[in-house]
Design an enzyme around this catalytic site. Structure first.
Site, PDB file in Angstrom:
ATOM      1  N   ARG A 255       1.038  -1.239   0.197  1.00  0.00           N
ATOM      2  CA  ARG A 255       0.267   0.038   0.073  1.00  0.00           C
ATOM      3  C   ARG A 255       0.656   1.447  -0.187  1.00  0.00           C
ATOM      4  O   ARG A 255      -0.068   2.751  -0.029  1.00  0.00           O
ATOM      5  CB  ARG A 255      -1.223  -0.118   1.081  1.00  0.00           C
ATOM      6  CG  ARG A 255      -2.177  -0.921   1.301  1.00  0.00           C
ATOM      7  CD  ARG A 255      -2.835  -1.026   2.347  1.00  0.00           C
ATOM      8  NE  ARG A 255      -1.548  -0.902   3.351  1.00  0.00           N
ATOM      9  CZ  ARG A 255      -1.735  -1.628   4.708  1.00  0.00           C
ATOM     10  NH1 ARG A 255      -2.866  -1.291   5.253  1.00  0.00           N
ATOM     11  NH2 ARG A 255      -0.708  -1.626   6.139  1.00  0.00           N
TER      12      ARG A 255
ATOM     13  N   LYS B  49       3.602 -19.594   5.542  1.00  0.00           N
ATOM     14  CA  LYS B  49       2.784 -20.040   6.641  1.00  0.00           C
ATOM     15  C   LYS B  49       3.020 -18.800   7.740  1.00  0.00           C
ATOM     16  O   LYS B  49       3.323 -17.648   7.475  1.00  0.00           O
ATOM     17  CB  LYS B  49       4.354 -20.569   7.061  1.00  0.00           C
ATOM     18  CG  LYS B  49       5.160 -19.817   8.811  1.00  0.00           C
ATOM     19  CD  LYS B  49       5.695 -20.821   9.339  1.00  0.00           C
ATOM     20  CE  LYS B  49       5.887 -20.083  10.681  1.00  0.00           C
ATOM     21  NZ  LYS B  49       6.501 -20.638  12.219  1.00  0.00           N
TER      22      LYS B  49
ATOM     23  N   HIS C  25      10.471 -23.006   5.273  1.00  0.00           N
ATOM     24  CA  HIS C  25      11.866 -23.016   4.658  1.00  0.00           C
ATOM     25  C   HIS C  25      12.781 -23.755   5.280  1.00  0.00           C
ATOM     26  O   HIS C  25      13.492 -23.871   4.918  1.00  0.00           O
ATOM     27  CB  HIS C  25      12.356 -21.190   5.466  1.00  0.00           C
ATOM     28  CG  HIS C  25      12.175 -21.340   6.778  1.00  0.00           C
ATOM     29  ND1 HIS C  25      11.236 -21.201   7.662  1.00  0.00           N
ATOM     30  CD2 HIS C  25      13.575 -21.354   7.826  1.00  0.00           C
ATOM     31  CE1 HIS C  25      11.744 -20.889   8.930  1.00  0.00           C
ATOM     32  NE2 HIS C  25      13.020 -20.900   8.470  1.00  0.00           N
TER      33      HIS C  25
ATOM     34  N   LYS D 112      16.750 -25.717   3.305  1.00  0.00           N
ATOM     35  CA  LYS D 112      17.776 -25.749   4.355  1.00  0.00           C
ATOM     36  C   LYS D 112      19.247 -26.770   3.806  1.00  0.00           C
ATOM     37  O   LYS D 112      17.792 -28.084   3.354  1.00  0.00           O
ATOM     38  CB  LYS D 112      17.351 -26.235   5.959  1.00  0.00           C
ATOM     39  CG  LYS D 112      17.185 -25.105   6.590  1.00  0.00           C
ATOM     40  CD  LYS D 112      16.825 -25.432   8.099  1.00  0.00           C
ATOM     41  CE  LYS D 112      16.501 -23.735   8.527  1.00  0.00           C
ATOM     42  NZ  LYS D 112      17.499 -23.464   9.076  1.00  0.00           N
TER      43      LYS D 112
ATOM     44  N   ASP E  36       2.965 -23.248  16.048  1.00  0.00           N
ATOM     45  CA  ASP E  36       4.369 -22.402  15.145  1.00  0.00           C
ATOM     46  C   ASP E  36       5.342 -23.650  14.602  1.00  0.00           C
ATOM     47  O   ASP E  36       6.146 -23.006  13.616  1.00  0.00           O
ATOM     48  CB  ASP E  36       4.881 -21.798  15.793  1.00  0.00           C
ATOM     49  CG  ASP E  36       5.275 -20.672  15.123  1.00  0.00           C
ATOM     50  OD1 ASP E  36       4.883 -19.902  14.446  1.00  0.00           O
ATOM     51  OD2 ASP E  36       5.968 -20.404  16.142  1.00  0.00           O
TER      52      ASP E  36
ATOM     53  N   HIS F 227       6.998 -26.957  10.213  1.00  0.00           N
ATOM     54  CA  HIS F 227       8.372 -27.266  10.372  1.00  0.00           C
ATOM     55  C   HIS F 227       9.084 -29.063  10.418  1.00  0.00           C
ATOM     56  O   HIS F 227       9.572 -30.236   9.607  1.00  0.00           O
ATOM     57  CB  HIS F 227       9.222 -26.700  11.027  1.00  0.00           C
ATOM     58  CG  HIS F 227       9.249 -25.080  10.253  1.00  0.00           C
ATOM     59  ND1 HIS F 227       9.070 -24.977   9.313  1.00  0.00           N
ATOM     60  CD2 HIS F 227       8.893 -23.855  11.598  1.00  0.00           C
ATOM     61  CE1 HIS F 227       8.805 -23.686   9.403  1.00  0.00           C
ATOM     62  NE2 HIS F 227       8.388 -22.862  10.551  1.00  0.00           N
TER      63      HIS F 227
ATOM     64  N   LYS G  53      10.841 -21.617  23.084  1.00  0.00           N
ATOM     65  CA  LYS G  53      11.375 -20.675  23.564  1.00  0.00           C
ATOM     66  C   LYS G  53      12.188 -20.563  24.997  1.00  0.00           C
ATOM     67  O   LYS G  53      12.106 -21.183  25.864  1.00  0.00           O
ATOM     68  CB  LYS G  53      10.100 -19.539  22.962  1.00  0.00           C
ATOM     69  CG  LYS G  53       9.620 -19.493  22.854  1.00  0.00           C
ATOM     70  CD  LYS G  53      10.076 -18.956  21.086  1.00  0.00           C
ATOM     71  CE  LYS G  53       9.026 -18.918  19.392  1.00  0.00           C
ATOM     72  NZ  LYS G  53       9.821 -18.798  18.990  1.00  0.00           N
TER      73      LYS G  53
HETATM   74  P1  NAP Z   1       4.836  -7.486   7.739  1.00  0.00           P
HETATM   75  O1  NAP Z   1       5.919  -7.324   8.265  1.00  0.00           O
HETATM   76  O2  NAP Z   1       3.451  -6.815   8.562  1.00  0.00           O
HETATM   77  O3  NAP Z   1       4.570  -7.502   6.579  1.00  0.00           O
HETATM   78  C1  NAP Z   1       3.843  -7.056   5.367  1.00  0.00           C
HETATM   79  C2  NAP Z   1       2.896  -6.889   4.375  1.00  0.00           C
HETATM   80  O4  NAP Z   1       2.016  -6.384   3.505  1.00  0.00           O
HETATM   81  C3  NAP Z   1       3.874  -4.936   4.020  1.00  0.00           C
HETATM   82  O5  NAP Z   1       4.383  -4.790   3.167  1.00  0.00           O
HETATM   83  C4  NAP Z   1       2.418  -4.528   3.908  1.00  0.00           C
HETATM   84  O6  NAP Z   1       2.535  -3.752   3.772  1.00  0.00           O
HETATM   85  C5  NAP Z   1       1.549  -5.530   3.268  1.00  0.00           C
HETATM   86  N1  NAP Z   1       0.469  -5.207   2.768  1.00  0.00           N
HETATM   87  C6  NAP Z   1       0.018  -4.821   4.778  1.00  0.00           C
HETATM   88  N2  NAP Z   1      -1.811  -4.804   3.929  1.00  0.00           N
HETATM   89  C7  NAP Z   1      -1.591  -4.690   2.617  1.00  0.00           C
HETATM   90  C8  NAP Z   1      -3.001  -4.550   1.948  1.00  0.00           C
HETATM   91  N3  NAP Z   1      -4.221  -4.318   2.202  1.00  0.00           N
HETATM   92  N4  NAP Z   1      -2.322  -4.533   0.917  1.00  0.00           N
HETATM   93  C9  NAP Z   1      -1.160  -5.160   0.015  1.00  0.00           C
HETATM   94  N5  NAP Z   1      -0.285  -5.037   0.965  1.00  0.00           N
HETATM   95  C10 NAP Z   1      -0.750  -4.550   2.179  1.00  0.00           C
HETATM   96  O7  NAP Z   1       4.974  -8.639   7.669  1.00  0.00           O
HETATM   97  P2  NAP Z   1       5.948  -9.766   7.467  1.00  0.00           P
HETATM   98  O8  NAP Z   1       7.401 -10.171   8.777  1.00  0.00           O
HETATM   99  O9  NAP Z   1       6.726  -9.697   6.133  1.00  0.00           O
HETATM  100  O10 NAP Z   1       5.059 -11.074   7.046  1.00  0.00           O
HETATM  101  C11 NAP Z   1       4.171 -11.207   5.863  1.00  0.00           C
HETATM  102  C12 NAP Z   1       3.742 -12.922   5.497  1.00  0.00           C
HETATM  103  O11 NAP Z   1       4.811 -13.437   5.597  1.00  0.00           O
HETATM  104  C13 NAP Z   1       2.849 -13.152   6.670  1.00  0.00           C
HETATM  105  O12 NAP Z   1       2.110 -14.011   6.457  1.00  0.00           O
HETATM  106  C14 NAP Z   1       3.658 -14.064   7.687  1.00  0.00           C
HETATM  107  O13 NAP Z   1       3.148 -14.915   8.537  1.00  0.00           O
HETATM  108  C15 NAP Z   1       4.703 -14.667   6.978  1.00  0.00           C
HETATM  109  N6  NAP Z   1       6.072 -14.563   7.544  1.00  0.00           N
HETATM  110  C16 NAP Z   1       6.671 -14.197   7.747  1.00  0.00           C
HETATM  111  C17 NAP Z   1       7.891 -14.358   8.376  1.00  0.00           C
HETATM  112  C18 NAP Z   1       9.222 -12.690   9.116  1.00  0.00           C
HETATM  113  O14 NAP Z   1      10.161 -14.110   9.254  1.00  0.00           O
HETATM  114  N7  NAP Z   1       8.511 -12.296   8.819  1.00  0.00           N
HETATM  115  C19 NAP Z   1       8.575 -15.577   9.178  1.00  0.00           C
HETATM  116  C20 NAP Z   1       7.637 -16.963   8.028  1.00  0.00           C
HETATM  117  C21 NAP Z   1       6.306 -16.540   7.721  1.00  0.00           C
HETATM  118  P3  NAP Z   1       2.278  -1.828   3.289  1.00  0.00           P
HETATM  119  O15 NAP Z   1       1.956  -1.167   4.645  1.00  0.00           O
HETATM  120  O16 NAP Z   1       2.774  -1.039   2.833  1.00  0.00           O
HETATM  121  O17 NAP Z   1       0.927  -2.803   2.519  1.00  0.00           O
END
Ligand code: NAP
Length: 483
Positions: free
Chosen positions: A51, A147, A177, A181, A234, A239, A330
């Protein structure tokens, strides 16, 4: 050993959620490393979408910062500037209609089209619908989903059904992921490219198996999210289940996506329900000024587990009688992930009591120091009679593979390249995910229906005492948690 990097086809990869944490920490740095390795064609495009209203240059600046932080590269490295030229950005709200036309106009005919859904799962349906509705994705496009894939069987089914409205199963890449590995893939190589282990890989020769995923961090900062999930959702459902499948599965007829996933599915379907006395849940306690789980998740009534240990049985010919013990938590003593296969002791010892052989053990380390270690008995060197000693045959991949081993691709790098290559072997199929939830749901529901409180455990420990008893009861012991 000479590194063999096979470039992938020219591609357009759209990252939904490109401004988020995962994109910054893993996806963009991973793509950069593959670019430096020469695997990504110079003509490829990586298009960010979220966004946040910004232009191509602002996104490149943002991505450059993230890559230099998380890929450990200097900001003025010329390779970074070259890579950033592949990047573009289109502001899109997944729930709105703006931006899709612009995105479509950026996609090139003839390139592989992949769409990475690095956003909350609640947006998957909106994005899938609009990609299809605006004619951006076609039957050759691929989508990558992160996930968590559901929080129970019902929600996973709903998510699968939503994606299936617009994409065929062969187009959907569900990321776990752990499967990217190096050691996890090596598990298949060790099992199915050697004659040595497979004849012993069954209940007749394996006493038990332990799978441990231990973390030193707590849930501070994401406590309210974690509290709705817990260690089983989780870690275990995804995993650890994947690791268990790769250890326990029958040899697939070919290293082919569906052949491998068919065998994994059979393992999940053969899992017995877990009896209540075969599972221990725990919550870490406060440690001096350090908050405990209850404080970290800001829910004084929480019964969510930050630790779980369980004894799992697989009901099939190969594994009948060999328990598999899983534990994850944890704030434990060390950060480590490993699989340990303990073989049975030799049926008869020809040596005297002081030199009795111990059971062989094969330990597969996922982190830190990916590698394998096989414990074997030898004669203690020197005079003084026949004394036996157990020694490790240690193989660290980094050492064994020299310079190439030092630079092994991160799981995300490998998996994203597999998406572009169109190889689904290391991705979860929809029926696998559903079967895993079908096994996990009753465990979670039984706990929710019970009035039991989680067992307390000290931060920096190996987990609750009850988990030790789970093993002692069977005359076995957990391996020490150490890095
Ligand atoms: P995050 O930091 O909260 O990022 C969410 C992203 O979604 C942001 O780029 C946000 O950007 C975008 N977004 C939110 N609402 C939106 C909308 N209505 N339209 C378009 N874009 C939108 O989350 P994250 O940690 O990157 O995680 C992303 C996904 O990966 C999740 O499903 C999470 O469960 C999974 N995941 C994450 C990790 C990790 O290490 N972070 C690990 C495993 C899985 P804007 O605010 O600019 O829209």
């Amino acid at each position: 050993m000479v590194s063999r990097v096979i470039p992938v086809d020219d591609f357009d990869l759209v990252i939904f959620g490109a401004t988020g944490d995962l994109a910054h920490r893993k996806i963009l740095p991973g793509l950069f490393r593959r670019f430096v390795a020469g695997q990504i064609p110079q003509t490829s495009q990586i298009i960010g979408a979220a966004r946040t209203d910004q232009d191509d240059q602002a996104f490149r600046d943002q991505a450059g910062k993230a890559i230099s932080e998380f890929a450990g590269v200097k900001k003025n490295d010329p390779r970074l500037a070259q890579f950033l030229e592949l990047l573009g950005y289109t502001p899109i709200d997944a729930k709105g209609e703006g931006g899709w036309k612009e995105l479509k106009s950026r996609m090139r005919d003839g390139a592989v089209h992949a769409f990475y859904f690095s956003v909350a799962p609640s947006l998957f349906g909106d994005i899938a619908e609009r990609l299809a509705g605006h004619g951006i994705a076609d039957e050759d496009s691929r989508i990558v989903v992160e996930k968590p894939f559901g929080r129970d069987l019902e929600s996973a089914r709903a998510l699968n059904a939503t994606l299936a409205q617009h994409f065929q199963e062969q187009q959907i890449y569900r990321i776990d992921h752990y499967l990217g590995k190096e050691t996890v893939q090596n598990l298949m190589a060790v099992r199915f490219a050697n004659i040595l282990f497979e004849p012993l890989w069954n209940a007749q020769y394996v006493d038990h198996i332990q799978i441990t995923v231990a973390e030193t961090v707590g849930v501070a900062g994401r406590g309210s999210y974690y509290d709705k999930s817990g260690a089983i959702r989780d870690m275990v459902q995804n995993h650890m289940m994947q690791l268990l499948c790769l250890i326990a599965m029958e040899p697939p007829y070919h290293f082919d996506p569906d052949a491998v996933r068919d065998e994994k599915l059979k393992v999940i379907r053969a899992l017995e329900p877990v009896a209540p006395n075969d599972i221990v849940r725990g919550q870490y306690q406060p440690d001096g000024d350090e908050p405990g789980y209850i404080e970290d998740c800001e829910n004084p009534d929480s019964r969510t587990e930050s630790y779980v240990a369980m004894k799992v049985r697989i009901s099939n010919w190969r594994w009948q009688g060999t328990p598999i013990y899983l534990r994850t938590g944890k704030k434990l003593r060390a950060r480590t992930s490993e699989i340990a296969i303990t073989f049975k002791e030799p049926p008869h010892s020809i040596f005297d009591d002081t030199g009795a052989p111990k059971a062989n053990e094969l330990v597969i380390r996922l982190q830190p120091n990916e590698g394998m270690n096989l414990k074997v008995m030898i004669k203690e060197p020197g005079p003084g009679g026949m004394r036996l000693v157990q020694v490790p045959l240690d193989m660290s991949f980094a050492d064994a593979l020299g310079a190439e081993g030092q630079d092994m691709p991160d799981a995300y790098e490998r998996l994203i390249m597999d998406v572009i290559r169109g190889n689904q072997t290391l991705f979860m199929r929809g029926d696998e995910v559903e079967a895993a939830w079908a096994w996990t749901d009753p465990i979670i529901n039984a706990w929710e229906d019970s009035k039991q409180a989680p067992e307390p455990y000290d931060a920096g420990s190996s987990g609750p005492d009850e988990a030790l008893r789970l093993m002692h009861r069977d005359n076995r012991r957990w391996r020490e948690i150490r890095s």
